[in-house]
Design an enzyme around this catalytic site. Structure first.
Site, mmCIF file in Angstrom:
data_model
loop_
_atom_site.group_PDB
_atom_site.id
_atom_site.type_symbol
_atom_site.label_atom_id
_atom_site.label_comp_id
_atom_site.label_asym_id
_atom_site.label_seq_id
_atom_site.Cartn_x
_atom_site.Cartn_y
_atom_site.Cartn_z
ATOM 1 N N ASP A 82 0.084 2.563 7.203
ATOM 2 C CA ASP A 82 1.189 1.687 6.788
ATOM 3 C C ASP A 82 2.476 2.468 6.549
ATOM 4 O O ASP A 82 2.462 3.494 5.855
ATOM 5 C CB ASP A 82 0.829 0.996 5.468
ATOM 6 C CG ASP A 82 0.243 -0.378 5.675
ATOM 7 O OD1 ASP A 82 0.439 -0.978 6.754
ATOM 8 O OD2 ASP A 82 -0.429 -0.871 4.738
ATOM 9 N N GLU A 179 -1.749 -12.230 7.515
ATOM 10 C CA GLU A 179 -2.251 -12.215 6.135
ATOM 11 C C GLU A 179 -1.905 -13.506 5.396
ATOM 12 O O GLU A 179 -0.767 -13.965 5.416
ATOM 13 C CB GLU A 179 -1.673 -11.016 5.369
ATOM 14 C CG GLU A 179 -2.107 -11.018 3.904
ATOM 15 C CD GLU A 179 -2.008 -9.683 3.202
ATOM 16 O OE1 GLU A 179 -1.587 -8.700 3.814
ATOM 17 O OE2 GLU A 179 -2.375 -9.642 2.007
HETATM 18 O O1 KIV Z 1 -2.303 -2.458 2.756
HETATM 19 C C1 KIV Z 1 -3.259 -3.116 3.172
HETATM 20 O O2 KIV Z 1 -4.404 -2.938 2.747
HETATM 21 C C2 KIV Z 1 -3.002 -4.124 4.184
HETATM 22 C C3 KIV Z 1 -4.133 -5.031 4.554
HETATM 23 C C4 KIV Z 1 -4.425 -5.963 3.451
HETATM 24 C C5 KIV Z 1 -3.882 -5.743 5.819
HETATM 25 O O3 KIV Z 1 -1.919 -4.214 4.685
#
Ligand code: KIV
Length: 256
Positions: A82, A179
């Site tokens: 991310d 989501e």
């Molecule tokens: O940060 C995370 O765990 C996510 C998932 C919930 C898709 O983005």
């Protein structure tokens, strides 16, 4: 340096796609050995590992560290990391931040949002960095929105989500996380797109599912989202193992 292409990543994801978060080496290795297809170093580590209230204080340096340690445990799964909040404010910054995650071992990065992210995804594609999009409820905006709210219920919201998903695919996202979205809207998006949709709280008709590891293994008992199916009880195993360990130390003391 040549990174995995969107096509090569997509060819490793077979419907139904299984995906889960991992934040450290043993968890990543166990998930990879179990055969999960995609591992996400999610910024949910802010809550699950660091005890923060939400994801909005997670930093790029923290994501880099966790990507490095997860990378050591992943041999087969696609590894996505991310981009945390405030690290992709414009196209240039997006490429700089994403490059650091790729250098830490990610196969691709994920960022949150629809139309406002198209220019950034275009820049990532140009830089040869594969990008997973994320639409619906966006945890990085939880404070602005005043809570975690399901998307696709309000007038016009469904149409906007569908149009955004199509634009994200057209711009070059290799997959898209949906989501907390009305199931019917997620199904419509899944039917319209050729890239895979990976749902969480978005019904059963996406191309795959993603869950937070701690929800699956029962490792975070203080909050469990309503859509989570809990398969294990790691919290209880940890607590009772440590209690037994303490008990043994106390018993040994009494024997002396
Ligand atoms: O940060 C995370 O765990 C996510 C998932 C919930 C898709 O983005």
């Amino acid at each position: 340096m040549a990174y995995p292409t969107p096509d090569s990543l997509r060819s490793r994801l077979k419907r139904p796609i299984s995906s889960i978060t991992a934040y450290d080496y043993p968890a990543a290795r166990l998930c990879d050995e179990a055969g999960v297809q995609m591992i996400l170093v999610g910024d949910s580590l802010g809550m699950m590992v660091a005890g923060m209230e939400d994801t909005t204080e997670v930093t790029l340096d923290q994501m880099i560290y966790h990507t490095e340690i997860v990378r050591r445990g992943v041999k087969t799964a696609v590894l996505v990391s991310d981009l945390p909040i405030n690290t992709y404010c414009n196209a240039e910054e997006t490429v700089v931040s994403a490059t650091r995650l790729m250098e830490a071992g990610a196969d691709a990065v994920k960022l949150e949002g629809g139309f406002r992210q198209l220019e950034k995804i275009e820049a990532l594609v140009e830089a040869g960095i594969a990008c997973c999009a994320h639409l619906g409820m966006l945890p990085q905006r939880v404070r602005e929105e005043g809570g975690y709210k399901k998307k696709g219920k309000k007038d016009g919201e469904a149409e906007t989500l569908i149009a955004a998903a199509m634009a994200l695919e057209e711009t070059g996202a290799f997959a898209i996380v949906l989501e907390s979205m009305v199931a019917d809207v997620a199904t419509k998006i899944t039917k319209k797109l050729s890239i895979p949709t990976i749902g969480i709280g978005a019904g059963d008709h996406c191309d795959g599912q993603i869950r937070v590891l701690h929800d699956v293994i029962g490792g975070y008992p203080w909050f469990v989202p309503p859509f989570a199916k809990v398969y294990g009880n790691v919290a209880e195993t940890t607590r009772s193992s440590v209690e037994q360990y303490i008990g043994d130390i106390e018993a040994d003391l009494q024997d002396d």
